[in-house]
Design an enzyme around this catalytic site. Structure first.
Site, PDB file in Angstrom:
ATOM      1  N   GLY A  49       0.739  -1.224   0.011  1.00 50.65           N
ATOM      2  CA  GLY A  49      -0.130   0.025   0.025  1.00 50.65           C
ATOM      3  C   GLY A  49       0.813   1.402   0.206  1.00 50.65           C
ATOM      4  N   HIS A  50       2.045   1.050   0.050  1.00 51.18           N
ATOM      5  CA  HIS A  50       3.170   2.283   0.277  1.00 51.18           C
ATOM      6  C   HIS A  50       4.092   2.237  -0.618  1.00 51.18           C
ATOM      7  CE1 HIS A  50       5.504   5.648   2.104  1.00 51.18           C
ATOM      8  NE2 HIS A  50       4.407   5.990   2.653  1.00 51.18           N
ATOM      9  N   PHE A  51       4.239   2.377  -2.124  1.00 53.58           N
ATOM     10  CA  PHE A  51       2.894   2.556  -2.742  1.00 53.58           C
ATOM     11  C   PHE A  51       3.178   1.628  -3.985  1.00 53.58           C
ATOM     12  CE2 PHE A  51       4.380   6.795  -1.152  1.00 53.58           C
ATOM     13  CZ  PHE A  51       3.339   7.255  -0.531  1.00 53.58           C
TER      14      PHE A  51
END
Length: 142
Positions: A49-51
């Site tokens: 999720g990052h990224f």
């Protein structure tokens, strides 16, 4: 030089997978300093999720890794064994370079002041000699 593997680190600090962010300690002196490493892998959960389009290690996790290395220095002192080091504050924090999959993150924390259970560590994270992050970390042993 005093080298510690993951199991030896776990005998000193309370952190465990997936939140233990140190792979090994290269050298340390109880109450003075510690130098550790995090081998950053694309398989780290946070990269999902990052990224997704450009994986970058979150700065707060770099600071946490620096704090864990500092905790090794503090909690390896005989009088602090079995205790926990808590964050008291983060000052003068700067991020200078991205940390990405494949990097070997060098984590250096030097204890510059300690009075009773309170103290301050000067922390530097780097990759291949280039500074990625710096911070002054205040801790409390409890």
């Amino acid at each position: 030089m005093k080298r510690l593997n993951v199991k030896e680190i776990e005998a000193i600090i309370p952190h465990r997978h997936p939140f233990l962010l140190i792979d090994y300690i290269e050298d340390y002196e109880p109450g003075k300093y510690a130098v550790g490493y995090k081998c950053v892998s694309y398989r780290e959960e946070f990269f999902k999720g990052h990224f997704p389009q450009e994986p970058v290690m979150p700065g707060v996790l770099i600071v946490e890794a620096l704090a864990q290395v500092g905790a090794v220095a503090i909690l390896s002192m005989e009088e602090n064994q079995g205790k926990t080091a808590y964050f008291g504050g983060i000052q003068k924090c700067r991020f200078r370079e991205k940390v990405i999959p494949g990097d070997q993150l060098k984590l250096e924390t030097k204890i510059i002041r300690q009075k009773g259970p309170l103290g301050i560590g000067e922390a530097v994270a780097s990759v291949n000699g280039k500074i990625a992050a710096t911070a002054e970390l205040t801790f409390m042993v409890g």
